[in-house]
Scaffold this motif. Structure first.
Motif, short mmCIF file in Angstrom:
data_model
loop_
_atom_site.label_atom_id
_atom_site.label_comp_id
_atom_site.label_asym_id
_atom_site.label_seq_id
_atom_site.Cartn_x
_atom_site.Cartn_y
_atom_site.Cartn_z
N TYR A 1 26.08 75.36 10.65
CA TYR A 1 26.09 76.03 11.95
C TYR A 1 26.83 77.36 11.87
CZ TYR A 1 24.94 71.24 13.15
OH TYR A 1 24.36 70.00 13.19
N ARG A 2 26.28 78.37 12.53
CA ARG A 2 26.87 79.70 12.53
C ARG A 2 26.75 80.32 13.93
NH1 ARG A 2 28.04 77.98 8.28
NH2 ARG A 2 28.02 78.97 6.22
N ASN A 3 27.85 80.89 14.40
CA ASN A 3 27.85 81.66 15.66
C ASN A 3 27.37 80.85 16.86
OD1 ASN A 3 28.71 84.03 14.24
ND2 ASN A 3 26.59 84.31 13.57
N ILE B 1 34.07 70.61 22.15
CA ILE B 1 34.70 69.41 21.61
C ILE B 1 35.16 68.57 22.80
CG2 ILE B 1 36.41 68.48 20.03
CD1 ILE B 1 34.41 70.35 18.69
N CYS B 2 34.31 67.67 23.25
CA CYS B 2 34.71 66.85 24.40
C CYS B 2 35.85 65.91 24.03
CB CYS B 2 33.51 66.04 24.92
SG CYS B 2 33.85 65.17 26.46
N GLY B 3 35.89 65.48 22.76
CA GLY B 3 36.99 64.62 22.31
C GLY B 3 36.82 64.28 20.85
N ILE B 4 37.90 63.86 20.21
CA ILE B 4 37.85 63.45 18.81
C ILE B 4 38.70 62.20 18.63
CG2 ILE B 4 37.41 65.74 17.86
CD1 ILE B 4 40.38 65.91 17.13
N ARG B 5 38.45 61.49 17.54
CA ARG B 5 39.25 60.32 17.21
C ARG B 5 40.59 60.76 16.66
NH1 ARG B 5 35.93 56.08 17.72
NH2 ARG B 5 33.70 56.44 17.43
N GLN B 6 41.61 59.97 16.94
CA GLN B 6 42.97 60.28 16.49
C GLN B 6 43.19 59.73 15.08
OE1 GLN B 6 45.08 62.08 18.51
NE2 GLN B 6 43.52 62.18 20.09
N ASP B 7 42.30 60.11 14.16
CA ASP B 7 42.40 59.57 12.80
C ASP B 7 42.63 60.64 11.73
OD1 ASP B 7 39.96 60.80 12.73
OD2 ASP B 7 38.79 58.98 12.35
N GLY B 8 42.71 61.90 12.14
CA GLY B 8 42.93 62.97 11.18
C GLY B 8 41.64 63.49 10.57
N VAL B 9 40.66 62.63 10.35
CA VAL B 9 39.41 63.05 9.72
C VAL B 9 38.64 64.01 10.62
CG1 VAL B 9 37.18 62.27 8.83
CG2 VAL B 9 39.24 60.94 8.35
N GLU B 10 38.44 63.62 11.87
CA GLU B 10 37.64 64.45 12.77
C GLU B 10 38.34 65.77 13.07
OE1 GLU B 10 36.11 62.33 16.13
OE2 GLU B 10 34.86 61.05 14.86
N PHE B 11 39.66 65.77 13.08
CA PHE B 11 40.38 67.03 13.31
C PHE B 11 40.11 68.01 12.16
CE2 PHE B 11 44.14 69.79 13.00
CZ PHE B 11 44.01 70.44 14.21
N GLU B 12 40.10 67.52 10.92
CA GLU B 12 39.80 68.39 9.79
C GLU B 12 38.37 68.92 9.87
OE1 GLU B 12 41.99 69.53 7.69
OE2 GLU B 12 43.56 68.31 8.61
N LEU C 1 35.45 77.72 11.44
CA LEU C 1 35.43 78.87 10.54
C LEU C 1 34.32 79.86 10.89
CD1 LEU C 1 36.01 77.04 7.12
CD2 LEU C 1 37.66 78.41 8.42
N LYS C 2 33.19 79.36 11.41
CA LYS C 2 32.04 80.23 11.70
C LYS C 2 31.52 80.10 13.12
CE LYS C 2 31.64 81.86 7.46
NZ LYS C 2 31.79 83.31 7.13
N ASN C 3 32.26 79.35 13.96
CA ASN C 3 31.76 79.08 15.31
C ASN C 3 32.89 79.23 16.33
OD1 ASN C 3 28.88 77.89 14.76
ND2 ASN C 3 30.24 76.84 13.31
N THR D 1 39.73 75.02 20.95
CA THR D 1 39.94 75.32 19.56
C THR D 1 40.78 74.23 18.90
OG1 THR D 1 42.00 76.53 19.91
CG2 THR D 1 39.93 77.79 20.10
N PRO D 2 40.63 74.06 17.57
CA PRO D 2 41.48 73.10 16.86
C PRO D 2 42.97 73.38 17.06
CG PRO D 2 39.69 73.80 15.45
CD PRO D 2 39.65 74.68 16.67
N GLU D 3 43.33 74.67 17.10
CA GLU D 3 44.73 75.03 17.27
C GLU D 3 45.25 74.55 18.62
OE1 GLU D 3 42.82 77.52 14.29
OE2 GLU D 3 42.33 77.16 16.40
N ALA D 4 44.46 74.72 19.67
CA ALA D 4 44.88 74.29 21.01
C ALA D 4 44.97 72.78 21.09
CB ALA D 4 43.92 74.83 22.06
N ILE D 5 43.99 72.08 20.51
CA ILE D 5 44.01 70.61 20.51
C ILE D 5 45.24 70.10 19.76
CG2 ILE D 5 42.83 68.55 19.66
CD1 ILE D 5 40.18 70.00 20.24
#
Length: 263
Positions: free
Chosen positions: A46-48, A53-64, A71-73, A78-82
Protein backbone atom coordinates in the motif's frame (compact mmCIF):
# COMPACT_ATOMS: atom_id res chain seq x y z
CA UNK A 1 -8.36 5.04 -0.93
CA UNK A 2 -9.53 4.71 2.66
CA UNK A 3 -8.44 1.41 4.16
CA UNK A 4 -9.84 0.23 7.47
CA UNK A 5 -8.18 -1.90 10.14
CA UNK A 6 -11.15 -3.29 12.11
CA UNK A 7 -11.26 -3.17 15.89
CA UNK A 8 -10.44 -6.68 17.15
CA UNK A 9 -12.82 -6.36 20.12
CA UNK A 10 -15.87 -5.53 18.00
CA UNK A 11 -18.94 -7.65 18.66
CA UNK A 12 -22.28 -7.97 16.90
CA UNK A 13 -23.89 -5.73 19.52
CA UNK A 14 -20.99 -3.25 19.79
CA UNK A 15 -19.30 -2.84 16.42
CA UNK A 16 -17.40 0.44 16.21
CA UNK A 17 -15.88 -0.42 12.83
CA UNK A 18 -19.22 -1.17 11.18
CA UNK A 19 -20.79 2.03 12.49
CA UNK A 20 -18.21 4.10 10.63
CA UNK A 21 -18.39 1.87 7.55
CA UNK A 22 -22.15 2.49 7.41
CA UNK A 23 -21.49 6.23 7.54
CA UNK A 24 -18.86 6.00 4.79
CA UNK A 25 -21.25 4.04 2.60
CA UNK A 26 -23.96 6.65 3.14
CA UNK A 27 -21.48 9.26 1.91
CA UNK A 28 -20.57 7.17 -1.14
CA UNK A 29 -16.95 6.93 -0.01
CA UNK A 30 -14.72 4.14 -1.26
CA UNK A 31 -13.06 1.94 1.33
CA UNK A 32 -11.50 -1.48 1.78
CA UNK A 33 -10.94 -3.63 4.85
CA UNK A 34 -7.28 -4.25 5.69
CA UNK A 35 -6.47 -7.24 7.90
CA UNK A 36 -3.18 -6.88 9.72
CA UNK A 37 -2.66 -10.65 9.83
CA UNK A 38 -2.22 -10.61 6.04
CA UNK A 39 0.60 -8.05 6.08
CA UNK A 40 4.29 -8.64 5.46
CA UNK A 41 6.01 -5.69 7.15
CA UNK A 42 8.99 -6.02 4.78
CA UNK A 43 6.86 -5.82 1.67
CA UNK A 44 4.01 -3.36 2.17
CA UNK A 45 2.10 -2.99 -1.08
CA UNK A 46 0.00 0.00 0.00
CA UNK A 47 1.19 3.50 -0.89
CA UNK A 48 -0.27 6.96 -0.22
CA UNK A 49 -3.49 5.64 1.27
CA UNK A 50 -5.37 6.86 4.32
CA UNK A 51 -5.59 3.98 6.78
CA UNK A 52 -7.97 4.16 9.71
CA UNK A 53 -6.78 2.11 12.68
CA UNK A 54 -10.03 1.46 14.52
CA UNK A 55 -8.14 -0.72 17.02
CA UNK A 56 -5.30 -3.19 17.47
CA UNK A 57 -4.51 -6.11 19.74
CA UNK A 58 -2.36 -5.40 22.78
CA UNK A 59 0.21 -8.01 21.76
CA UNK A 60 3.01 -5.93 20.26
CA UNK A 61 2.76 -7.66 16.87
CA UNK A 62 0.00 -5.50 15.42
CA UNK A 63 1.65 -2.33 16.70
CA UNK A 64 4.82 -3.19 14.75
CA UNK A 65 2.72 -3.85 11.65
CA UNK A 66 0.99 -0.46 11.77
CA UNK A 67 4.39 1.21 12.18
CA UNK A 68 5.44 -0.46 8.93
CA UNK A 69 2.20 0.70 7.28
CA UNK A 70 2.95 4.26 8.37
CA UNK A 71 6.16 4.37 6.34
CA UNK A 72 4.27 5.04 3.10
CA UNK A 73 0.73 5.87 4.23
CA UNK A 74 -1.25 8.33 6.36
CA UNK A 75 -2.56 6.57 9.46
CA UNK A 76 -5.43 7.71 11.67
CA UNK A 77 -4.46 7.46 14.45
CA UNK A 78 -0.70 7.41 13.95
CA UNK A 79 1.37 4.71 15.67
CA UNK A 80 3.11 7.44 17.66
CA UNK A 81 -0.19 8.79 19.00
CA UNK A 82 -1.48 5.31 19.84
CA UNK A 83 1.77 4.50 21.67
CA UNK A 84 1.62 7.79 23.57
CA UNK A 85 -1.91 7.14 24.78
CA UNK A 86 -1.06 3.56 25.70
CA UNK A 87 1.59 4.85 28.11
CA UNK A 88 0.14 6.70 31.08
CA UNK A 89 3.63 7.97 31.90
CA UNK A 90 4.21 9.57 28.51
CA UNK A 91 0.68 10.97 28.40
CA UNK A 92 1.11 12.57 31.83
CA UNK A 93 4.50 13.96 30.82
CA UNK A 94 3.07 15.60 27.69
CA UNK A 95 0.06 17.01 29.53
CA UNK A 96 2.36 18.52 32.15
CA UNK A 97 4.78 19.83 29.53
CA UNK A 98 1.94 21.61 27.72
CA UNK A 99 0.40 22.98 30.95
CA UNK A 100 -2.78 20.92 30.61
CA UNK A 101 -4.28 20.38 34.08
CA UNK A 102 -3.80 16.81 35.31
CA UNK A 103 -3.66 15.28 38.81
CA UNK A 104 -0.33 15.32 40.62
CA UNK A 105 1.40 12.14 39.52
CA UNK A 106 4.42 10.10 40.61
CA UNK A 107 6.25 7.51 38.53
CA UNK A 108 9.01 5.70 40.34
CA UNK A 109 10.61 2.41 41.30
CA UNK A 110 11.09 3.64 44.88
CA UNK A 111 8.63 2.57 47.57
CA UNK A 112 10.06 5.34 49.76
CA UNK A 113 9.07 7.95 47.19
CA UNK A 114 5.57 6.48 47.05
CA UNK A 115 5.39 6.58 50.85
CA UNK A 116 6.37 10.26 50.83
CA UNK A 117 3.65 10.88 48.22
CA UNK A 118 1.15 9.10 50.47
CA UNK A 119 2.16 11.16 53.51
CA UNK A 120 1.40 14.30 51.53
CA UNK A 121 -1.93 13.13 50.08
CA UNK A 122 -3.21 10.58 52.61
CA UNK A 123 -4.35 8.25 49.83
CA UNK A 124 -3.53 7.79 46.17
CA UNK A 125 -4.65 5.92 43.07
CA UNK A 126 -2.44 3.20 41.62
CA UNK A 127 -2.68 2.59 37.85
CA UNK A 128 -0.88 0.12 35.59
CA UNK A 129 1.33 2.03 33.17
CA UNK A 130 -0.16 0.23 30.16
CA UNK A 131 -3.59 -0.67 31.53
CA UNK A 132 -6.90 -0.14 29.75
CA UNK A 133 -10.65 -0.38 30.39
CA UNK A 134 -10.07 0.56 34.05
CA UNK A 135 -8.43 -2.79 34.87
CA UNK A 136 -5.91 -2.88 37.71
CA UNK A 137 -6.72 0.55 39.13
CA UNK A 138 -7.21 0.84 42.88
CA UNK A 139 -7.22 3.35 45.73
CA UNK A 140 -4.66 2.76 48.48
CA UNK A 141 -3.38 4.43 51.63
CA UNK A 142 -0.76 1.86 52.71
CA UNK A 143 2.49 1.18 50.88
CA UNK A 144 1.99 -2.47 51.76
CA UNK A 145 -0.87 -2.63 49.25
CA UNK A 146 1.59 -2.33 46.36
CA UNK A 147 3.43 -5.19 44.66
CA UNK A 148 6.63 -4.82 42.65
CA UNK A 149 7.66 -1.62 40.85
CA UNK A 150 7.32 0.40 38.73
CA UNK A 151 4.70 2.57 40.43
CA UNK A 152 2.48 5.04 38.62
CA UNK A 153 0.34 6.77 41.25
CA UNK A 154 -1.89 9.84 41.19
CA UNK A 155 -3.44 12.01 43.82
CA UNK A 156 -7.00 10.97 44.63
CA UNK A 157 -9.65 13.50 43.62
CA UNK A 158 -12.97 12.75 45.26
CA UNK A 159 -15.73 12.44 42.68
CA UNK A 160 -18.99 10.69 41.84
CA UNK A 161 -18.50 10.72 38.06
CA UNK A 162 -16.04 11.38 35.29
CA UNK A 163 -16.46 12.84 31.81
CA UNK A 164 -15.47 11.36 28.45
CA UNK A 165 -15.00 13.96 25.72
CA UNK A 166 -14.69 12.71 22.15
CA UNK A 167 -12.33 14.93 20.15
CA UNK A 168 -11.95 14.79 16.34
CA UNK A 169 -9.40 16.94 14.51
CA UNK A 170 -8.70 18.80 17.76
CA UNK A 171 -12.36 19.78 18.09
CA UNK A 172 -14.56 18.45 20.90
CA UNK A 173 -17.45 16.65 19.20
CA UNK A 174 -19.45 14.94 21.94
CA UNK A 175 -19.43 14.14 25.64
CA UNK A 176 -20.91 11.92 28.32
CA UNK A 177 -20.57 11.69 32.04
CA UNK A 178 -20.03 8.23 33.49
CA UNK A 179 -21.14 7.05 36.91
CA UNK A 180 -20.66 3.83 38.85
CA UNK A 181 -20.33 2.73 42.48
CA UNK A 182 -16.65 1.97 41.84
CA UNK A 183 -13.46 4.00 41.86
CA UNK A 184 -13.36 4.02 38.07
CA UNK A 185 -16.46 4.90 36.08
CA UNK A 186 -15.39 3.08 32.93
CA UNK A 187 -18.35 1.57 31.09
CA UNK A 188 -16.45 -1.73 30.82
CA UNK A 189 -16.38 -1.73 34.63
CA UNK A 190 -20.14 -1.25 34.94
CA UNK A 191 -20.34 2.52 34.58
CA UNK A 192 -23.42 4.14 33.06
CA UNK A 193 -22.97 6.86 30.47
CA UNK A 194 -25.25 9.87 30.06
CA UNK A 195 -24.94 12.49 27.27
CA UNK A 196 -23.92 15.92 28.49
CA UNK A 197 -23.39 19.32 26.89
CA UNK A 198 -19.78 20.38 26.41
CA UNK A 199 -19.16 23.55 28.39
CA UNK A 200 -16.47 26.03 27.39
CA UNK A 201 -13.90 24.91 29.97
CA UNK A 202 -14.50 21.25 29.18
CA UNK A 203 -13.98 21.99 25.49
CA UNK A 204 -10.82 24.00 26.10
CA UNK A 205 -9.08 21.39 28.22
CA UNK A 206 -10.11 18.38 26.09
CA UNK A 207 -8.88 20.03 22.89
CA UNK A 208 -5.64 21.06 24.61
CA UNK A 209 -5.09 17.46 25.72
CA UNK A 210 -5.58 16.19 22.16
CA UNK A 211 -3.09 18.75 20.85
CA UNK A 212 -0.59 17.80 23.56
CA UNK A 213 -0.47 14.19 22.38
CA UNK A 214 -0.87 15.11 18.67
CA UNK A 215 -3.73 12.75 17.92
CA UNK A 216 -6.38 12.83 15.17
CA UNK A 217 -9.23 11.62 17.36
CA UNK A 218 -9.42 10.46 20.95
CA UNK A 219 -11.44 10.15 24.12
CA UNK A 220 -10.29 12.55 26.83
CA UNK A 221 -11.28 11.57 30.37
CA UNK A 222 -11.84 14.41 32.83
CA UNK A 223 -12.71 14.92 36.48
CA UNK A 224 -14.47 18.04 37.75
CA UNK A 225 -12.45 20.13 40.22
CA UNK A 226 -12.97 23.39 42.07
CA UNK A 227 -10.94 25.13 39.35
CA UNK A 228 -12.62 23.48 36.37
CA UNK A 229 -11.47 20.11 35.06
CA UNK A 230 -8.40 17.91 35.20
CA UNK A 231 -7.35 15.30 32.61
CA UNK A 232 -7.04 11.71 33.80
CA UNK A 233 -5.98 10.16 30.51
CA UNK A 234 -6.32 10.25 26.74
CA UNK A 235 -7.63 7.16 24.94
CA UNK A 236 -6.23 6.58 21.46
CA UNK A 237 -8.74 3.94 20.30
CA UNK A 238 -11.92 5.09 22.05
CA UNK A 239 -15.48 3.85 21.87
CA UNK A 240 -18.33 6.34 21.85
CA UNK A 241 -20.88 4.57 24.02
CA UNK A 242 -23.97 6.58 25.02
CA UNK A 243 -23.01 9.78 23.18
CA UNK A 244 -25.83 11.79 21.65
CA UNK A 245 -23.49 13.28 19.04
CA UNK A 246 -23.31 11.33 15.74
CA UNK A 247 -19.70 10.27 16.27
CA UNK A 248 -19.55 7.60 13.51
CA UNK A 249 -20.78 10.12 10.94
CA UNK A 250 -18.41 12.81 12.18
CA UNK A 251 -15.50 10.40 12.15
CA UNK A 252 -16.37 9.22 8.62
CA UNK A 253 -16.47 12.85 7.46
CA UNK A 254 -13.06 13.43 9.02
CA UNK A 255 -11.57 10.38 7.28
CA UNK A 256 -12.93 11.49 3.90
CA UNK A 257 -11.65 15.03 4.47
CA UNK A 258 -8.18 13.84 5.41
CA UNK A 259 -8.07 11.47 2.44
CA UNK A 260 -9.06 14.32 0.10
CA UNK A 261 -6.14 16.39 1.40
CA UNK A 262 -3.76 13.70 0.16
CA UNK A 263 -4.88 13.97 -3.46
Amino acid sequence: MIRIVPKPTDTQDDNSTQMVINALEAMGAEYEILLLRDLDPFSIKYRNDLIWICGIRQDGVEFELIKALALKNRLVNTPEAIATCASKVLTSALLTHHDVPTPETLFTASRQHVDTFLQRHGKAVYKPVYGFDGDGIFLFSDIGDLADPPYYVQEYIRNDRDFRIFVIGYKAAGAIYRQSPHLTHNIHQGGVGTPVEIDSRMREIAEAAARAVQIDYCGVDLLKTEDGYTVLEVNGTPNWHCMAAPIPELLAEYLVSEENKMR
